[in-house]
Design an enzyme around this catalytic site. Structure first.
Site, mmCIF file in Angstrom:
data_model
loop_
_atom_site.group_PDB
_atom_site.id
_atom_site.type_symbol
_atom_site.label_atom_id
_atom_site.label_comp_id
_atom_site.label_asym_id
_atom_site.label_seq_id
_atom_site.Cartn_x
_atom_site.Cartn_y
_atom_site.Cartn_z
ATOM 1 N N GLU A 76 -20.322 -74.016 -1.575
ATOM 2 C CA GLU A 76 -19.622 -72.836 -2.110
ATOM 3 C C GLU A 76 -20.452 -71.561 -1.956
ATOM 4 O O GLU A 76 -20.717 -70.830 -2.907
ATOM 5 C CB GLU A 76 -19.234 -73.074 -3.571
ATOM 6 C CG GLU A 76 -18.231 -74.197 -3.730
ATOM 7 C CD GLU A 76 -17.731 -74.403 -5.146
ATOM 8 O OE1 GLU A 76 -16.600 -74.897 -5.309
ATOM 9 O OE2 GLU A 76 -18.475 -74.089 -6.099
ATOM 10 N N GLU A 95 -13.485 -80.596 -1.846
ATOM 11 C CA GLU A 95 -13.338 -80.672 -3.297
ATOM 12 C C GLU A 95 -11.900 -80.325 -3.643
ATOM 13 O O GLU A 95 -11.360 -79.328 -3.159
ATOM 14 C CB GLU A 95 -14.278 -79.708 -4.037
ATOM 15 C CG GLU A 95 -15.733 -80.084 -3.998
ATOM 16 C CD GLU A 95 -16.596 -79.158 -4.856
ATOM 17 O OE1 GLU A 95 -16.084 -78.629 -5.876
ATOM 18 O OE2 GLU A 95 -17.776 -78.968 -4.509
#
Length: 481
Positions: free
Chosen positions: A179, A380
């Site tokens: 991320e 995810e």
């Protein structure tokens, strides 16, 4: 393989974890402290605290987590029973280099990952390894203020050099940073960049300096590009990707002011990092954003060359929800992954207020593939919820099955649209510690772990209803939902 499926043959079904959230064993066998190891527990109403030293009596969830370190054979066997084709995990930097800048790597912990990869290979599970997943050596935070220092680039590349060479024959798929776009947001200062500004220990309210934060992010871009280039030199068969937390922002109304605001938020939150890592240069809109926010980056000519030479092979992202944005400050807000927005009246929400938007995943997949035209992977996705253990020991998480089913259906639609989607690893395939809140009771897994928010429990593993459901999904290559 089941024939006549929408999902391509060889699609990488699996699950995702992070070392700091499930390995535990935070100070054994020479491991050093990471930034995550200095975060106390919290809840969705009580924020985590950052401490500069560990304080006796406080709960640090990462210290034990769910103890995968000592239970990896049991857990991998459960993943294999579900039929995993791939397993997303991270290597904990401080296991290999306890201080981040050590001259010699820690052989005992290199051996630990040898053993983990051997166990995965036993079941023909392909490792998908995140090199840095919110577990930066805390020593680099103390000594260099994390990624704010250009010197950290060399420490990271040296770490990559060691693990690329050590595991070059057992790991094919790599992700450079988890991320990475959290660095565009104030919350990402400590979490993703290891920056510890003076002012407050409240994890959610760190004093923010955008100049420092975006310079640190630039250093990560350079480090990522150097890692990609190095990895391809060590093993040309390596597939090295980026990973972003996709922040899907809709305009709340068709008012052009809302539409331009949504566009601007999507550009900075998503497109800026994707463009640098996939295209090898900063996008056109970055110049104005930096000028208006008084951000003056130190970008050398060598940096520009490196960014062009180190473009990623594939694009991965997390997707949990979408947000609405509006120029009207009076509208009701909502929470989310790393950033919030305005409540969407057409969507339901999770126990934590995250809006559930399966069709939004199809939109994102189409937008990303249209922009970059490289393989995509969702690494995810999932539903954090309170799970109840019934008197007979069962956990009937139909709400999780429904969430995943609806998202997988939209993945099918995106593939029919022409998107090249190569894998899907739902988040927290086994219950683990929440990165943002430090909770255990915000559960995502197909496997229940007996542990509570205070760190108490037996750590016993127990299959949820979703375990057998996901097993059928994988066995049918996404046809039996």
């Amino acid at each position: 393989m089941i024939k006549n499926t929408v999902f391509p043959e060889g699609f990488l079904w699996g699950g995702a974890t992070a070392a700091n959230q499930f390995e535990g064993a935070w100070n054994v066998d020479g491991k050093g402290a990471s930034t995550s190891d200095m975060l106390t527990g919290g809840t969705h109403t009580i924020p985590r605290k950052i401490t500069r030293e560990t304080i006796e009596g406080l709960n640090y969830p990462s210290h034990e987590a769910i103890d995968f370190y000592h239970r990896y054979k049991e857990d991998i066997a459960l993943f294999a029973e579900m039929g995993f084709k791939t397993f997303r995990m991270s290597i904990n930097w401080t296991r290999i280099f306890p201080n981040g800048n050590d001259e010699v790597p820690n052989e005992a912990e290199l051996k630990f990952y040898d053993d983990v990869f051997a166990e995965l290979k036993k079941y023909n599970i392909e490792p998908l390894v995140t090199i840095s997943h919110y577990e930066m050596p805390f020593n680099l935070t103390k000594e260099y203020n994390g990624w704010a220092s250009r010197e950290v680039i060399d420490f990271y590349v040296n770490y990559c050099n060691v693990i690329f060479n050590r595991y070059k024959d057992v790991v094919k798929y790599w992700l450079t940073f988890n991320e990475i776009n959290c660095g565009t947001m104030p919350l990402g200062g400590y979490l993703g960049l290891g920056i510890l500004n003076e002012g407050t220990e409240d994890f959610t309210k760190q004093v923010d300096d955008p100049q420092i934060r975006f310079q640190a992010l630039h250093h990560q871009f350079v480090a990522s590009a150097r890692a990609v280039k190095l990895g391809h030199e060590i093993n040309p068969d390596f597939k090295i990707g980026c990973m972003l937390a996709y922040m899907s922002n809709y305009a709340y109304t068709c008012n052009p002011e809302d539409i331009i605001l949504a566009q601007q938020k999507n550009q900075i939150a998503n497109d800026l990092c994707g463009d640098v890592q996939v295209r090898g240069e900063y996008p056109f809109f970055a110049k104005r954003y930096f000028e208006e926010n008084n951000i003056k980056l130190d970008i050398t000519e060598e940096d520009k060359k490196v960014l062009k030479e180190g473009c990623v092979d594939y694009y991965t992202f997390s997707y949990y929800m979408s947000n609405c944005v509006s120029h009207d400050p009076e509208l009701e807000g909502t929470s989310g992954n790393l950033m919030g927005g305005v409540k969407n009246p057409y969507l339901s929400a999770s126990d934590w207020g995250w809006q559930i938007d399966p069709i939004g995943l199809r939109i994102v997949l189409n937008d990303l593939y249209g922009r970059y035209q490289i393989p995509l992977m969702i690494v995810e996705n999932g539903l954090g919820a309170f799970d109840k253990v019934e008197e007979d020991g069962s956990i009937n998480d139909d709400y999780r099955i429904d969430y995943l089913r609806t998202h997988i259906n939209e993945m099918k639609e995106a593939i029919k649209d022409g998107v090249e989607l190569i894998g899907y690893t739902p988040w927290g395939c086994i219950d683990l510690v929440s990165a943002s809140t430090g909770e255990m009771e915000k559960r995502y897994g197909f496997i229940y772990v007996d542990k509570d928010n205070e760190g108490k429990g037996t750590l016993e593993r127990r299959k949820k209803k979703s375990f057998d459901w996901y097993k059928k999904v994988i066995a049918s290559n996404g046809e039996e939902l």
